[in-house]
Design an enzyme around this catalytic site. Structure first.
Site, PDB file in Angstrom:
ATOM      1  N   MET B   1       0.829  -1.186   0.000  1.00 22.27           N
ATOM      2  CA  MET B   1       0.000   0.000   0.000  1.00 22.27           C
ATOM      3  C   MET B   1       0.875   1.251   0.000  1.00 22.27           C
ATOM      4  O   MET B   1       1.997   1.219   0.470  1.00 22.27           O
ATOM      5  CB  MET B   1      -0.868   0.034   1.245  1.00 22.27           C
ATOM      6  CG  MET B   1      -0.089   0.320   2.515  1.00 22.27           C
ATOM      7  SD  MET B   1      -1.208   0.722   3.864  1.00 22.27           S
ATOM      8  CE  MET B   1      -1.914   2.236   3.295  1.00 22.27           C
ATOM      9  N   CYS B   2       0.329   2.291  -0.493  1.00 24.99           N
ATOM     10  CA  CYS B   2       1.074   3.524  -0.589  1.00 24.99           C
ATOM     11  C   CYS B   2       0.294   4.621   0.120  1.00 24.99           C
ATOM     12  O   CYS B   2      -0.811   4.413   0.604  1.00 24.99           O
ATOM     13  CB  CYS B   2       1.290   3.893  -2.055  1.00 24.99           C
ATOM     14  SG  CYS B   2       2.072   2.562  -3.009  1.00 24.99           S
ATOM     15  N   ARG B   3       0.877   5.765   0.167  1.00 30.75           N
ATOM     16  CA  ARG B   3       0.204   6.940   0.691  1.00 30.75           C
ATOM     17  C   ARG B   3       0.625   8.116  -0.159  1.00 30.75           C
ATOM     18  O   ARG B   3       1.756   8.157  -0.635  1.00 30.75           O
ATOM     19  CB  ARG B   3       0.656   7.235   2.148  1.00 30.75           C
ATOM     20  CG  ARG B   3       0.294   6.167   3.136  1.00 30.75           C
ATOM     21  CD  ARG B   3      -1.086   6.387   3.718  1.00 30.75           C
ATOM     22  NE  ARG B   3      -1.532   5.167   4.410  1.00 30.75           N
ATOM     23  CZ  ARG B   3      -1.035   4.739   5.584  1.00 30.75           C
ATOM     24  NH1 ARG B   3      -0.113   5.429   6.195  1.00 30.75           N
ATOM     25  NH2 ARG B   3      -1.476   3.637   6.117  1.00 30.75           N
TER      26      ARG B   3
END
Lengths: 338, 338, 338, 338
Positions: B1-3
């Site tokens: 997951m990224c942000r």
């Protein structure tokens, strides 16, 4: 905060079984912070290192350990993944790092080696900059100039080397390593006292010559718990369920594997015993394990109720306390041998 | 997951206020996983990138953005720390990455740029390898060869560029960017359908030309929630308490700052409004903000109770759902303008 | 061996014109070794750094320089390429490094900064490990603990800082910097002598506070040449032919640009004048340039024929001598001003 | 331009003897450019890789090679230095890289592996972006998605794998590998012709399954010389003088070591024989060496005087021609066996 693991076995372990495959290896712990208290600091994404000795002595290759370090996180390092599948060793040190002290640099990655010796540290020396000069003065030129990084840990290694009769010796007895370790801690304590530093220092140090291992669980405090340290032994360490679920098995009476780690590496409570605060554990070349109290002014005998009531706030606040205190049992049964 | 986070302001922001100083910036979120569900994957330690436009147009420097990327974690990057103290920009994209797809490489770090345009993605295209060839066939040679990395995200950017009349144009209207964005999503959906891929794809895409910003919160599902996306606006974004505690203030009626982020960046609930699933938000050059539904077969009108009952398990399991659903309020009030 | 360049201009320079575009920039020199004598050592592939001051003072950004460093070669660093296209500065230090001393680490990359001051070094202090302890003793705690790397150069910077009345001052006069520089060299010479080290040390040091620049061309020898150092000034520095061919032009009587470099950065002989061995050059805030002899026991007056007969073997063997001695002319004409 | 070396021996070699210790290893060549013509491009500072097979088969470790790659220059890589002292292998590929194509990324470092196979390339496919799509179309999904980098070389490897009956087979005969290699070159030539690309392509490819080695010296031109390729064999490869001076010795009639390299790795002329342009060399599992002409429209028979008059300008301009044409002798004597 950092994490480390020591493996010593009668047979070599493929590094992947220790490092990359188990879902609860120190590398995967590096981002599994379910119970972590200190959320403001990164956990173990600041470099790692693994050091190992050869399975078979080869005169051309020598007896020094090999060390692989990286400043990128271990969990995503293709070189580590590939090497771990191909290297087997009977004695391994592995360490993941968070920069509590020292910059992000290969020079600051544990473990370090010198001749046959290898060393790593989990913890921190309080107000280290204040005692750094004095510590350096105690070192001969060669050891003073050996230090390439800027961590308290590497200076502690240099100090330990200076306590040995010959740090480049071909072999060391466990007692020589034990003595040097005790003198190192005593020397650091003396410097801290001299400078009026009262904050506790966390000194979980490990040293090996490829045959014996000496590891400490130590804090310069009578009232606080040291950084956590655990012990497991058995005859095989293997995957019992897909997804990297490993356990230590005792398929016979022999103990072929000893692991010491800053946190239990499996989910099996019974696999792990806690090493007592302010004790030193020694693995002998023949795989005996001794637990020896470090008796100084910070020592509280087991008979004293205070020994069981050390506070956990300090180590926890620093991020050095495994919160699974309910896991495992104390290392009493093996006070003298495995 | 990224942000990720997008900043657009009438005045430039010092990057440190966005990235390195706030205790809840995307960089510090990178290791603050209090409420994270997916503990088996590293969170955002696999590289990051920040792209920004100049505060003042300088003919010699041109109008393209500048991008700084790194494969070491953002939280301990001395170059980022130093640059963030010295650079101000009125329009910033920043992204921290976990390698759900693609190897650890600068080529795979968001954002990417092309001429004046800059793009980043939070999410993942399901079974991307299966549609990769077909997607590539839709690209002209120049865009096909522009892609240096191996992520679904960079190929999505190439596809978006191919939907523009002239991807190297000197300026773009918001509606041109909106149209290209919708066509990109439709194109990917068509490829997924053609290959019988039914697992939802998470397509939170952002594109800007330095003046307008178009961002989507999108999932190719009628029943699941998209990856989270939040919005905040105000007149100043500043530290109200030591230790990196920032908040958005509305000191007057003007809205000088708009931030869009995959997670709220402050602890003030009221600061953040949730962008609706399968909507596109547009920030115009004059700082108006529009929220536009993306009407296709995955769209569920607000009037339909199902719109409020999308499941959260999918996005959460992938690690793309901010769990603070109780924070903030939906972005209704500003459906048409800020 | 290393290479460096200093740029000071009345107008800011886009960093790309200094670093990435010229075919003969220090970065491209890094692999253009046509005339290099020392073929056994890598040339300048061991990290680089660039430091610069803002074009316009901004209270929020402060007056300290910004520094970008890398351990991968400069010639292929996408971040450097992108930043150099977007940053303009009136005062720049840039440095490419070969690891004659110190490991490959960001901590060891020049330039370093402290408050407003920035420092770099080209050369090497002979037998530095022997004098390292004594040098450290001369430092106050803060400067002792400031040093994060393991190079002679960074310790020399700490020593220089210790010679200043207040290293964190808001401004410095050129004479204060000059005096500190002379004392630094004298201090190092005293330590070398005390330890019986007779091999010459190469001390081309540069320091700036963002307004004045002090640079030395110095060797602790009466008979050997120092590491090379060159000077150029003009009104514009621009590309006159495709392929990165730059030259310094003097389109009017004003001197708007002064460059000091370890090697000529253009192919135009007339552009570059050689700074005399054991001299210090000073660029004042108003762009005057002074050349001042460093008079100590290693000084040989110009009137003494020995001044012209210093040997070149030592510096050349160390890789610190630009072999283009036929290029340019000595810096006599500008002994007192530009 | 790149450089590579292949080692195959009846006994394993300590990697340091091949890589880090010889003063003329490909790593030290990386900055020894005495005779290099192309001074505008960096030489081999853009990453490197080494791949090797185990000395002893271990079921747990499998038969795939291990690969270590890095984007920092090989000459200063502490991990390489340490590993090279500790690893022995009977079959090694090593490669240093200059970014003629592809960005600086681990994904782009040679060699690559797939199952038991390992591959590397020295050269460049002309106008590769123009044929990239068509080449991809020839690949099955698994090989298409295997490619993580953006070099012509890795796509060539994928193509070669697609020519094998089963690229994941447990073993390969030399003739199977030879056939796949010839088909790979023919396929690329066909694509180049189809797209009207007339600039020659340099295709020095190497592939091994850990037992046989197939290497080509090939150019798609009748008039130009291919990138250089050399061969040496003997019974021991060892240091005969301090400072890393190595030579190949023939202490008995057996040939225990075969090395193939883009440049002679010792200063002894007689040690090295040149492999003929547009030939393939094969090392069999039993250490026989065959030289086979690659007969296609670019082949010029030895009997044709044009074979000796191929121009050197093209390969030299690209930086792929070892200039030591006077070193060694052609590989005639061993046309059929060692």
């Amino acid at each position: 905060m950092c994490r480390f693991v020591i493996y010593k076995g009668t047979a070599p372990v493929q590094l992947s079984h220790l490092l990359t495959r188990p879902c609860h290896s120190i590398i995967n712990q590096a981002f599994d912070s379910r119970l972590r208290l200190d959320h403001r600091r990164p956990i173990n994404g600041d470099g790692f290192g693994v050091g190992w000795y050869d399975s078979v002595y080869d005169e051309e290759l020598g007896s020094q350990p090999c060390i692989f370090t990286s400043v990128t996180p271990a969990w995503n390092n293709v070189n580590l993944t590939r090497l771990a599948e191909k290297i087997k060793s009977p004695l391994v040190f592995a360490h993941v790092r968070a920069t509590t002290a020292g910059t992000l640099s290969l020079d600051n990655c544990h473990p370090w080696s010198y001749g046959k010796l290898m060393f790593m540290h989990n913890g921190g020396i309080a107000d280290f900059p204040k005692i750094k000069r004095k510590l350096q003065m105690a070192l001969p030129d060669e050891l003073f100039n050996m230090v390439t990084g800027n961590t308290d840990s590497q200076w502690a290694f240099a100090l330990l080397l200076s306590k040995l009769p010959d740090p480049k010796a071909r072999s060391f007895t466990p007692s020589v390593l034990q003595k040097a370790m005790l003198e190192t801690i005593a020397h650091i304590n003396a410097l801290l006292e001299e400078h009026g530093i009262t904050e506790p220092s966390l000194m979980n140090f490990c040293v090996t010559d490829g045959e014996s291992v000496v590891a400490t669980r130590y804090i310069s405090s009578r009232t606080e718990e040291a950084a956590s340290l655990w012990f497991s032994s058995g005859s095989t360490f293997s995957e019992y369920a897909p997804g990297g679920h490993y356990k230590m098995s005792k398929t016979d009476k022999r103990e072929n594997i000893i692991m010491i780690a800053s946190e239990p590496l499996t989910f099996e409570k019974a696999d792990w015993m806690e090493i007592r605060t302010n004790h030193m554990v020694v693995i002998t070349p023949k795989m005996n394990l001794l637990q020896v109290p470090i008796i100084d002014k910070f020592y509280v005998p087991q008979s004293d109720p205070a020994a069981l009531n050390r506070g956990t706030d300090f180590a926890a606040a620093k991020g050095f306390l495994s919160p699974r205190r309910d896991v495992g049992r104390p290392l009493d049964a093996i006070e003298n041998h495995v």
